[in-house]
Design a protein around this motif. Structure first.
Motif, PDB file in Angstrom:
ATOM      1  N   VAL A 138      17.358   0.750  17.426  1.00 52.65           N
ATOM      2  CA  VAL A 138      16.892   0.056  16.214  1.00 52.65           C
ATOM      3  C   VAL A 138      15.716   0.817  15.611  1.00 52.65           C
ATOM      4  O   VAL A 138      15.660   1.068  14.395  1.00 52.65           O
ATOM      5  CB  VAL A 138      16.482  -1.397  16.525  1.00 52.65           C
ATOM      6  N   VAL A 141      16.929   4.062  13.971  1.00 47.69           N
ATOM      7  CA  VAL A 141      17.565   3.829  12.672  1.00 47.69           C
ATOM      8  C   VAL A 141      16.507   3.493  11.619  1.00 47.69           C
ATOM      9  O   VAL A 141      16.552   3.986  10.482  1.00 47.69           O
ATOM     10  CB  VAL A 141      18.609   2.695  12.768  1.00 47.69           C
ATOM     11  N   ASP A 142      15.544   2.683  11.990  1.00 46.87           N
ATOM     12  CA  ASP A 142      14.466   2.327  11.069  1.00 46.87           C
ATOM     13  C   ASP A 142      13.704   3.575  10.628  1.00 46.87           C
ATOM     14  O   ASP A 142      13.341   3.710   9.455  1.00 46.87           O
ATOM     15  CB  ASP A 142      13.528   1.333  11.752  1.00 46.87           C
ATOM     16  N   CYS A 144      14.951   6.586  10.443  1.00 47.86           N
ATOM     17  CA  CYS A 144      15.830   7.304   9.517  1.00 47.86           C
ATOM     18  C   CYS A 144      15.739   6.723   8.109  1.00 47.86           C
ATOM     19  O   CYS A 144      15.729   7.456   7.113  1.00 47.86           O
ATOM     20  CB  CYS A 144      17.279   7.251  10.015  1.00 47.86           C
ATOM     21  N   MET A 145      15.669   5.408   8.031  1.00 50.14           N
ATOM     22  CA  MET A 145      15.547   4.756   6.724  1.00 50.14           C
ATOM     23  C   MET A 145      14.192   5.061   6.090  1.00 50.14           C
ATOM     24  O   MET A 145      14.097   5.356   4.889  1.00 50.14           O
ATOM     25  CB  MET A 145      15.741   3.249   6.881  1.00 50.14           C
ATOM     26  N   ALA A 155      18.060  -2.356   9.708  1.00 53.77           N
ATOM     27  CA  ALA A 155      18.120  -1.395  10.807  1.00 53.77           C
ATOM     28  C   ALA A 155      18.793  -1.985  12.033  1.00 53.77           C
ATOM     29  O   ALA A 155      19.526  -1.289  12.751  1.00 53.77           O
ATOM     30  CB  ALA A 155      16.705  -0.922  11.166  1.00 53.77           C
ATOM     31  N   HIS A 156      18.579  -3.264  12.267  1.00 56.35           N
ATOM     32  CA  HIS A 156      19.177  -3.909  13.432  1.00 56.35           C
ATOM     33  C   HIS A 156      20.697  -3.938  13.302  1.00 56.35           C
ATOM     34  O   HIS A 156      21.427  -3.637  14.255  1.00 56.35           O
ATOM     35  CB  HIS A 156      18.617  -5.320  13.586  1.00 56.35           C
ATOM     36  N   SER A 159      22.179  -0.435  13.607  1.00 55.64           N
ATOM     37  CA  SER A 159      22.143  -0.027  15.013  1.00 55.64           C
ATOM     38  C   SER A 159      23.300  -0.636  15.791  1.00 55.64           C
ATOM     39  O   SER A 159      23.893   0.017  16.660  1.00 55.64           O
ATOM     40  CB  SER A 159      20.813  -0.446  15.653  1.00 55.64           C
TER      41      SER A 159
END
Length: 211
Positions: A138, A141-142, A144-145, A155-156, A159
């Motif tokens: 998570v 991914v966060d 990456c954003m 993001a959750h 993921s």
């Protein structure tokens, strides 16, 4: 000649716990759920059943400990992943670590995800350990954003989609549906495709939907 339990005792409580879990997971692999009894494990390591009941409270507690141990090992592998090459490279490396742990210890993978013992349900503490391992992806991914590599979103949820896809590939590989010579490259292509799907320049599902 000393028993495995006596050898572990000299190293401390953590070593005793490890020798019990290692024997339990080995019995689960070789004999299935029927072999996973407190009496059998105690006999294998040379301890009294009281030791296991004191540490784990019985078979259910032992299964819970195996579940937690599997996710703890995954988290330790994740903690060793380098963050130095950017957020997407880090997320991809986390995916590789997931596959590597599954292939290295498929019995733990089964306990974590396949419920090899009917009726077992992990407790709240065990589920919290599992969530902790999921939290690494998570955060990746966060990142990456935040860096503009992925388009903004939840993001959750993203993921979980990564997890669902990579978990499926790993499960198919463990079940023998993907040949070892092909599985690694296929897994890498899957992770690359996921990265492209959520990339900042990729269209959203609404944009690609047919009017």
């Amino acid at each position: 000649m000393s028993t495995p339990y006596q050898d572990a005792q000299r190293a401390g409580q953590a070593a005793v716990r490890a020798v019990i879990l290692d024997r339990a997971i080995a019995l689960l692999v070789t004999e299935g759920p029927a072999g996973l009894t407190v009496r059998r494990i105690a006999a294998e390591i040379g301890s009294s059943t009281k030791v296991l009941y004191t540490m784990f409270g019985g078979k259910e507690g032992l299964l819970d400990a195996l579940y937690r141990e599997g996710f703890a090992r995954l988290r330790r592998a994740q903690d060793e992943v380098s963050r130095g090459e950017g957020p997407l490279a880090y997320l991809t490396a986390l995916g590789r670590a997931y596959r590597e742990r599954a292939l290295a210890e498929p019995a733990y993978y089964r306990v974590m995800f396949e419920q090899p013992v009917s009726g077992f349900r992990p407790g709240a503490e065990a589920l919290a350990v599992a969530d902790g391992a999921f939290g690494a992806s998570v955060a990746a991914v966060d990142a990456c954003m935040a860096a503009g590599v992925f388009r903004p979103g939840d993001a959750h949820e993203v993921s979980k989609l990564f997890w669902a896809a990579t978990h499926g590939a790993v499960s198919l590989e463990l079940a023998g549906h993907f040949a070892p010579a092909e599985a690694g490259a296929r897994y890498e292509e899957l992770m690359a495709a996921l990265g492209r799907a959520f990339g900042a320049g990729a269209p959203t599902p609404d944009e690609t939907a047919t009017p």
